[in-house]
Design a protein around this motif. Structure first.
Motif, mmCIF file in Angstrom:
data_model
loop_
_atom_site.group_PDB
_atom_site.id
_atom_site.type_symbol
_atom_site.label_atom_id
_atom_site.label_comp_id
_atom_site.label_asym_id
_atom_site.label_seq_id
_atom_site.Cartn_x
_atom_site.Cartn_y
_atom_site.Cartn_z
ATOM 1 N N ALA A 462 0.845 -1.201 0.000
ATOM 2 C CA ALA A 462 0.000 0.000 0.000
ATOM 3 C C ALA A 462 0.876 1.245 0.000
ATOM 4 C CB ALA A 462 -0.919 0.015 1.216
ATOM 5 N N TYR A 463 0.593 2.136 -0.906
ATOM 6 C CA TYR A 463 1.325 3.409 -0.992
ATOM 7 C C TYR A 463 0.785 4.333 0.099
ATOM 8 C CZ TYR A 463 3.680 7.207 -3.638
ATOM 9 O OH TYR A 463 4.508 8.226 -4.049
ATOM 10 N N VAL A 464 1.627 4.605 1.088
ATOM 11 C CA VAL A 464 1.221 5.519 2.162
ATOM 12 C C VAL A 464 1.999 6.815 1.942
ATOM 13 C CG1 VAL A 464 0.927 5.818 4.635
ATOM 14 C CG2 VAL A 464 0.900 3.516 3.669
ATOM 15 N N GLY A 465 1.344 7.757 1.304
ATOM 16 C CA GLY A 465 1.998 9.012 0.954
ATOM 17 C C GLY A 465 2.191 9.911 2.166
ATOM 18 N N GLY A 466 2.798 11.067 1.928
ATOM 19 C CA GLY A 466 3.015 12.024 3.003
ATOM 20 C C GLY A 466 1.712 12.412 3.667
ATOM 21 N N ASN A 467 1.693 12.359 4.991
ATOM 22 C CA ASN A 467 0.510 12.716 5.785
ATOM 23 C C ASN A 467 -0.719 11.894 5.408
ATOM 24 O OD1 ASN A 467 1.709 14.816 7.380
ATOM 25 N ND2 ASN A 467 1.747 16.071 5.514
ATOM 26 N N GLU A 468 -0.488 10.652 5.056
ATOM 27 C CA GLU A 468 -1.617 9.792 4.715
ATOM 28 C C GLU A 468 -1.789 8.691 5.758
ATOM 29 O OE1 GLU A 468 -1.762 10.179 -0.172
ATOM 30 O OE2 GLU A 468 -1.241 8.259 0.730
ATOM 31 N N THR A 469 -3.032 8.297 5.941
ATOM 32 C CA THR A 469 -3.369 7.124 6.750
ATOM 33 C C THR A 469 -4.194 6.198 5.866
ATOM 34 O OG1 THR A 469 -3.331 8.325 8.853
ATOM 35 C CG2 THR A 469 -4.640 6.296 8.762
ATOM 36 N N VAL A 470 -3.721 4.977 5.735
ATOM 37 C CA VAL A 470 -4.387 4.010 4.865
ATOM 38 C C VAL A 470 -4.829 2.832 5.721
ATOM 39 C CG1 VAL A 470 -4.108 2.500 2.856
ATOM 40 C CG2 VAL A 470 -2.935 4.713 2.920
ATOM 41 N N ARG A 471 -6.093 2.474 5.608
ATOM 42 C CA ARG A 471 -6.597 1.302 6.342
ATOM 43 C C ARG A 471 -6.746 0.144 5.370
ATOM 44 N NH1 ARG A 471 -11.404 1.192 9.758
ATOM 45 N NH2 ARG A 471 -12.472 1.841 7.849
ATOM 46 N N VAL A 472 -6.194 -1.002 5.757
ATOM 47 C CA VAL A 472 -6.285 -2.190 4.907
ATOM 48 C C VAL A 472 -6.869 -3.336 5.717
ATOM 49 C CG1 VAL A 472 -4.283 -1.429 3.558
ATOM 50 C CG2 VAL A 472 -3.953 -3.069 5.413
ATOM 51 N N ILE A 473 -7.610 -4.208 5.040
ATOM 52 C CA ILE A 473 -8.233 -5.348 5.708
ATOM 53 C C ILE A 473 -7.751 -6.628 5.037
ATOM 54 C CG2 ILE A 473 -10.329 -5.247 4.266
ATOM 55 C CD1 ILE A 473 -11.923 -6.091 6.786
ATOM 56 N N ALA A 474 -7.423 -7.622 5.847
ATOM 57 C CA ALA A 474 -6.893 -8.887 5.307
ATOM 58 C C ALA A 474 -7.297 -10.041 6.206
ATOM 59 C CB ALA A 474 -5.369 -8.831 5.199
ATOM 60 N N ARG A 475 -7.313 -11.224 5.611
ATOM 61 C CA ARG A 475 -7.485 -12.457 6.393
ATOM 62 C C ARG A 475 -6.098 -13.082 6.546
ATOM 63 N NH1 ARG A 475 -11.817 -15.304 7.604
ATOM 64 N NH2 ARG A 475 -13.116 -14.364 5.980
ATOM 65 N N TYR A 476 -5.678 -13.308 7.791
ATOM 66 C CA TYR A 476 -4.300 -13.748 8.048
ATOM 67 C C TYR A 476 -4.187 -15.270 7.946
ATOM 68 C CZ TYR A 476 -2.958 -9.058 8.494
ATOM 69 O OH TYR A 476 -2.707 -7.760 8.158
ATOM 70 N N GLY A 477 -3.482 -15.724 6.994
ATOM 71 C CA GLY A 477 -3.277 -17.118 6.652
ATOM 72 C C GLY A 477 -2.772 -17.153 5.223
ATOM 73 N N PRO A 478 -2.659 -18.251 4.561
ATOM 74 C CA PRO A 478 -3.064 -19.587 5.010
ATOM 75 C C PRO A 478 -1.982 -20.311 5.799
ATOM 76 C CG PRO A 478 -2.302 -19.672 2.743
ATOM 77 C CD PRO A 478 -2.209 -18.243 3.164
ATOM 78 N N GLN A 479 -0.845 -19.665 6.040
ATOM 79 C CA GLN A 479 0.233 -20.343 6.764
ATOM 80 C C GLN A 479 0.277 -19.850 8.208
ATOM 81 O OE1 GLN A 479 1.287 -22.513 4.832
ATOM 82 N NE2 GLN A 479 1.620 -21.745 2.763
ATOM 83 N N VAL A 480 0.894 -20.636 9.036
ATOM 84 C CA VAL A 480 1.152 -20.267 10.427
ATOM 85 C C VAL A 480 2.642 -19.946 10.554
ATOM 86 C CG1 VAL A 480 1.260 -21.175 12.798
ATOM 87 C CG2 VAL A 480 -0.723 -21.665 11.356
ATOM 88 N N GLY A 481 2.956 -18.899 11.283
ATOM 89 C CA GLY A 481 4.365 -18.588 11.500
ATOM 90 C C GLY A 481 4.634 -17.102 11.450
#
Lengths: 525, 164
Positions: A462-481
């Motif tokens: 994700a490109y987080v430019g100057g003075n930017e706040t970016v919210r991202v959503i993800a499902r964490y997997g499919p691996q463990v570690g």
């Protein structure tokens, strides 16, 4: 009580060793930068033909797996006409050979480090760690920064290729020297194909062209110069596409798909055509978007991949179309960095099929279906520079991870958990392309507003430019570690804007589960 | 008539003449300057690794303490201790800039050479030279030979390509 001449000579021998060797290094760096090749000696834009990286052939295949072998080695290549440049390439190629694989067909890629014992000008020992960027690889095959392969060693990387059709790339990720290693040329495409994608009438074959864009600084003798501006970033004055400066490509009057990878160390681009016509963005890092997006220009950070379709049918034979770089803020721009490459329209289309962009491309990507709920965990990650100790994430650096015995994690999402990560950059002076390993995510919003149209697709950076706040959503997997998360300005990453997270508990140790082996243990794949 | 000669100091066969105040003063000032630089960089090095920080802290404290000690007691034994310490510091500096620190999270990655660190190393080399003049002849010869050997080894490694 004065020093005698003999004593003075003896002290001088020691003093000269103590002073001259470091001073020589400093002088070499400064002289090298002063020895930068003048613009007048650079080739005229669009005077060199665009090459397309070769596709690597497996050394062996069985029912489920293709086996590849790559040797990282130094070669002397002609990048600027008439000059030789020492580069490091996979199989000696810059960019390295493309690996193309079908979804769900496994691969084993052997990486042999046959680089010289020292970098030719910077003097460090070039250990490597190869990351397949965008792949949900097991931790020990993810190119964990401290899982290094020294010169004279090799490592077999196992990739599941369970990711859907997408433009991935493999590149170096060695701890604290990623920028230098990647700058020397250790980067290449890795394309995953699927039947779903083949069934779409998008441009294919020779009309589906990977473009690896990076910038570089050259010395008068042709060598690459590495100047990271006091650990801020490297901004070159020469734009290379597939390893050639400002190349030109001959095109037919039809649609082409271009898979654009920004492989620069620190430079972002904003693409636009000199005709003013829109670019049709069809895919992001993680594959095809739900629907194509037409934009006049778009911003492209390091490590991001965007596929765009350009329709040359509207142009007359003989016309030249130039891909420009509008120069996003917080880059060091030169007179030479405003153009990237050109397309010369040379004939009518010779292939009538696969010459469309459907209105619906990929409506069922599970990442794009993710929605926040009131119960969704949110983590806030703040990216900042501290004068004394470099680039930080939430006040922490990768050295903290090392010093913790690799136990320190920024978060511990459970396997399959959906989380929102809020990526904050409170500085107006820097931008940070933030890459989260293992997962694809959807950008929810940028400074509270919807994401840009061209970002509405599965992403891993994700490109987080100057003075930017970016919210991202993800499902964490499919691996463990444990997996890394970092800024993909590789200078920032090396100095030390990188942390790790752990999915679930346990999982293979990224360093000890399958470490590199000496070449004496090499057996045929 | 007998003339009373001054008694040699205990433990020495011949009393050493006091070193010039200028020599001692400059040595103290150089050591203080080097100490200030090392102490100023404790925090960022501590952040990288506790041992890096500890090295800078110990170096800074040692060099800072040396300044008043040499002013008060400009003795050869103190000079020898300081020479040994500063040779070790300078050697570590050369290794860190040419080859990278031997241990820790930044092992084998050469550090950037800057004006401040180069100037500090220069101060330490001059300091070693000044301290050599305080020594007695035998010790001077021994230290000069150690410096010769150290310098020759570093140059040999460099010229044979073992140091980049």
């Amino acid at each position: 009580m004065e020093l005698r001449r003999r004593e003075l000579l003896k002290l001088g021998l020691f003093g000269s060793a103590a002073m001259l060797l470091p001073a020589e290094r400093m002088a070499r760096t400064k002289l090298a930068l002063a020895d930068r090749i003048p613009t007048s000696r650079l080739p005229a834009p669009f005077s060199v033909a665009l090459p397309v990286p070769s596709v690597l052939t497996p050394v062996r295949s069985d029912a489920t797996t293709d086996f590849y072998e790559l040797t990282q080695r130094q070669v002397s290549a002609e990048i600027l006409p008439g000059l030789r440049t020492r580069v490091w390439g996979y199989n000696g190629l810059v960019p390295g050979p493309t690996i193309e694989v079908d979804e769900n067909r496994a691969t084993v890629v052997r990486q042999i480090n046959a680089l010289p014992g020292r970098h030719p000008t910077l003097g460090y020992k070039p250990y490597t760690s190869t990351h397949l960027h965008g792949s949900p690889s097991l931790p020990q095959y993810d190119g964990y920064a401290n899982d290094i392969t020294n010169p004279g060693e090799f490592k077999d990387y196992h990739y599941p290729n369970t990711h859907e059709a997408s433009t991935l790339w493999y590149h170096d990720h060695g701890v604290h020297i990623t920028a230098e290693n990647a700058y020397m040329g250790l980067a290449a495409f890795y394309l995953i194909h699927s039947q779903d994608e083949r069934d779409l009438p998008l441009p294919k074959g020779r009309y589906d062209v990977p473009l690896m864009v990076k910038d570089a600084i050259f010395a008068n003798n042709g060598d690459l110069l590495f100047d990271d501006n006091s650990e801020s970033g490297l901004h070159g004055d020469v734009i290379l596409v597939n390893g050639k400066p400002w190349p030109v490509m001959r095109v037919e009057r039809r649609k082409y798909r271009f898979r654009i990878l920004n492989a620069s160390v620190s430079r972002s681009y904003e693409w636009a055509l000199d005709t003013g016509d829109p670019l049709t963005v069809i895919a992001t890092d993680g594959g095809l978007m739900p629907a194509p997006q037409r934009v006049a220009s778009f911003r492209h950070g390091m490590a991001e991949r965007y596929s765009v379709v350009i329709d040359f049918a509207k142009y007359a034979i003989g016309q030249r179309v130039v891909l420009r770089n509008l120069g996003p803020e917080n880059n060091i721009n030169f007179d030479t960095t405003g153009v990237v490459m050109a397309f010369d329209v040379v004939g009518e289309s010779t292939e009538p099929n696969d010459n469309e962009v459907p209105d619906v491309l990929n409506p069922d990507n599970p990442v794009m279906a993710l929605q926040p709920t009131p119960q969704t965990t949110t983590r806030v990650l703040e990216f900042e520079r501290s004068g004394g100790s470099g680039w930080r994430v939430n006040g922490m650096i990768w050295d903290d991870v090392i010093n913790s015995g690799f136990k320190l994690v920024l978060g511990n999402p459970g396997l399959g958990d959906v989380e929102i990560w809020e990526l904050r950059n409170r500085s107006g002076g820097w931008f940070h392309p933030i890459h989260i390993h293992l997962v694809d995510f959807k950008i929810l919003d940028r400074n509270g507003r919807p994401p840009f149209a061209y970002e509405i697709g599965p992403k891993d950076t994700a490109y987080v430019g100057g003075n930017e706040t970016v919210r991202v959503i993800a499902r964490y997997g499919p691996q463990v570690g444990r997996y890394m998360m970092h800024c993909h300005n590789l200078v920032h990453e090396d100095h030390d804007m990188m942390l790790q997270f752990e999915v679930g508990h346990g999982g293979p140790d990224p360093i000890t589960a399958d470490p590199a082996k000496p070449l004496s243990a090499l057996r045929p794949l | 008539m007998q003339i009373a000669l001054p008694r040699p100091a205990a433990g020495s066969r011949i009393a050493a003449a006091a070193p010039p105040r200028t020599t001692v003063g400059v040595a103290a000032a150089l050591s203080l300057g080097a100490a200030w630089v090392h102490l100023a960089y404790v925090a960022p090095h501590l952040r990288q690794w506790w041992a890096y920080g500890a090295f800078f802290l110990a170096t800074g404290i040692g060099q800072a303490l040396f300044a008043p000690l040499i002013l008060r007691w400009p003795r050869p034994w103190l000079a020898i201790v300081a020479i040994a310490g500063n040779i070790a510091i300078v050697a570590m500096y050369v290794v860190s800039r040419i080859n990278g620190a031997p241990l820790g999270p930044h092992a084998n990655v050469p550090e950037r050479v800057g004006a401040i660190d180069l100037g500090t190393a220069a101060a330490e080399v001059v300091l070693i030279g000044l301290l050599v003049t305080i020594l007695r002849p035998g010790a001077r010869r021994a230290v000069a030979n150690v410096l010769t050997a150290a310098g020759a080894i570093i140059w040999a490694l460099r010229l044979t390509g073992h140091l980049p």
